[in-house]
Design an enzyme around this catalytic site. Sequence first.
Site, PDB file in Angstrom:
ATOM      1  N   GLY A  55       0.832  -1.199   0.000  1.00 21.20           N
ATOM      2  CA  GLY A  55       0.000   0.000   0.000  1.00 21.20           C
ATOM      3  C   GLY A  55       0.860   1.241   0.000  1.00 21.20           C
ATOM      4  N   CYS A  82       4.974  -6.419   1.925  1.00 20.78           N
ATOM      5  CA  CYS A  82       5.381  -5.022   1.843  1.00 20.78           C
ATOM      6  C   CYS A  82       4.670  -4.167   2.902  1.00 20.78           C
ATOM      7  CB  CYS A  82       5.169  -4.500   0.433  1.00 20.78           C
ATOM      8  SG  CYS A  82       6.231  -3.096   0.109  1.00 20.78           S
ATOM      9  N   TYR A  83       3.724  -3.321   2.489  1.00 22.94           N
ATOM     10  CA  TYR A  83       3.018  -2.542   3.513  1.00 22.94           C
ATOM     11  C   TYR A  83       2.406  -3.467   4.557  1.00 22.94           C
ATOM     12  CZ  TYR A  83      -0.033   0.859   5.756  1.00 22.94           C
ATOM     13  OH  TYR A  83      -0.642   1.657   6.686  1.00 22.94           O
ATOM     14  N   HIS A 169       7.824  -8.215  -3.190  1.00 18.15           N
ATOM     15  CA  HIS A 169       6.525  -8.560  -3.781  1.00 18.15           C
ATOM     16  C   HIS A 169       6.579  -9.903  -4.503  1.00 18.15           C
ATOM     17  CE1 HIS A 169       4.418  -4.755  -3.092  1.00 18.15           C
ATOM     18  NE2 HIS A 169       5.614  -4.202  -3.205  1.00 18.15           N
ATOM     19  N   GLU A 171       4.178 -11.554  -5.602  1.00 18.58           N
ATOM     20  CA  GLU A 171       3.102 -11.648  -6.602  1.00 18.58           C
ATOM     21  C   GLU A 171       3.525 -11.113  -7.968  1.00 18.58           C
ATOM     22  OE1 GLU A 171       3.386  -9.549  -4.149  1.00 18.58           O
ATOM     23  OE2 GLU A 171       2.362  -7.645  -4.478  1.00 18.58           O
ATOM     24  N   ASP A 227     -16.105 -11.885 -22.448  1.00 18.63           N
ATOM     25  CA  ASP A 227     -16.886 -12.133 -21.238  1.00 18.63           C
ATOM     26  C   ASP A 227     -18.342 -12.474 -21.550  1.00 18.63           C
ATOM     27  OD1 ASP A 227     -14.511 -11.412 -20.117  1.00 18.63           O
ATOM     28  OD2 ASP A 227     -15.162  -9.384 -19.590  1.00 18.63           O
ATOM     29  N   LYS A 370      -9.849 -12.580 -15.858  1.00 18.38           N
ATOM     30  CA  LYS A 370      -9.917 -12.712 -17.314  1.00 18.38           C
ATOM     31  C   LYS A 370      -9.325 -14.026 -17.831  1.00 18.38           C
ATOM     32  CE  LYS A 370     -11.047 -10.278 -21.015  1.00 18.38           C
ATOM     33  NZ  LYS A 370     -12.275  -9.467 -21.070  1.00 18.38           N
TER      34      LYS A 370
END
Length: 514
Positions: A55, A82-83, A169, A171, A227, A370
């Site tokens: 964040g 992180c944050y 991070h 991710e 979609d 997605k």
Amino acid sequence: MKREKIIVIDFGGQYNQLVARRVRECNVYCEIYSYRTDLQKIREMNPKGIILTGGPNSCYEEGAATCDKELFELGIPVLGLCYGAQLMTQVLGGKVSKAPVREYGKIEVTVDPTCKLFSDVPEKTICWMSHNDYIETIAPGFTRVAWTDHCPVAAALNSEKNLYLIQFHPEVLHTVEGTRMISNFVYHVCNCAGDWKMDAFVENSVQALREKVGGGRVLCALSGGVDSSVAAVLLSKAVGDQLTCVFVDHGLLRKNEGDEVEAVFGPEGNYDLNFIRVNAQERFYQKLAGVSEPERKRKIIGEEFIRVFEEEAKKIGAVDFLVQGTIYPDVVESGLGGESAVIKSHHNVGGLPDYVDFKEIIEPLRDLFKDEVRKVGLELGIPGNLVYRQPFPGPGLGIRIIGEVTAEKVRIVQDADAIYREEIAKAGLDKEINQYFAALTNMRSVGVMGDERTYDYAVALRAVKTIDFMTAEAAEIPYDVLTRVMNRIINEVRGVNRVLYDVSSKPPGTIEFE
Ligand code: GLN
């Protein structure tokens, strides 16, 4: 059976959706919630694990996003990123402050491979860092398990309480072993079973949709986009010809796209559904005549879309359910899920048609990202060229034509775009460029062709590389490919005498060329 899940608590980090995606890639279902979510609600969800995102705040500052100390006492494993790592440290009695050396980008981290989080991770590994603050002193009960030259605490844990924190991070794909670390957390710390699989999704959804719809009638606005196509086919599989799909061809689709959609979903296609194609091209061109301001064009196209859909719906009469192709990022971006403030109108139908007489909305894809929607699409047998279509704005070519939209300009941009896409695919670049298209500038200039003076349009080519579509860089297309595209467009598309390549990044540009 209750589905096992991991919860991501969002502190406004840039990569919050990536965290959830990585968890799902480990076959564990995952949802994002704002840090303001009530602790009681989290307890009731009974997640297998909790991940706190990064964040923008500094946790020691007044008004910074925070969390309840009790979050760490639920007996549920927590991983702070992180944050989230800094906050966990501060809340549990450690010290966070401004880092003497900020770290940004790829950094070599040394990890303790005996820690569960780093099992099968080499001792030295490249990770993605992005922080100004750092953990100066870890909280009581914690042990440090990773560090860098400038960051004394790159990871720490309290194994007794199953609390883990990582300053970098995992991710982000630049963190080489990031996916493994998340998988380690999910499997070795949270003991997940990993039963979130896409084939189970199709099977379960079809079952659930059948129960929900019963003998009712279902209406779906089909845009031909990924979609709404996947939503339609899923419904078709569940309820067959109780479903009616209305496809509005607004004349602003890519070349041949209307016919492609009809070929798949129409009477000659693969599905047993009532398909209505409305050819409303002229209507849209008339409404757009003389309008050049992009926002107004968007509004006109959106509104007209609803009007056409409304007229068709009225012919059909009362329906029980309306299908929308809402997907998970839409839910998060509408402010319903995470902490993201952007309110985006995202519906495939261009807004909610409240005039249609229906009882309930069905959004069968609202839990999926997605790439997951694409997987479902392939599994349902939707052709690959439809499933892997590039993102395409709802107002279509209407906004890729700068200035007034006319049938003539639509033809030019359709033809130029088709050539461009064909050549990019031929050069084998279609997989590595994330989005590419031709746009029509409103600029005409003098040229010479066959010794004759021309006064024609300039086509702009756009191609970007991006991971998340939030930021992007212009792709470096080999010059010979660009030259070939230029030659073909100028030779084959009447009305064009120049081809320009857009080298702007986003920001300050946007991906679209409005
Ligand atoms: N704002 C915090 C810092 O600068 C956390 C950054 C982050 O989560 N990426 O250290």
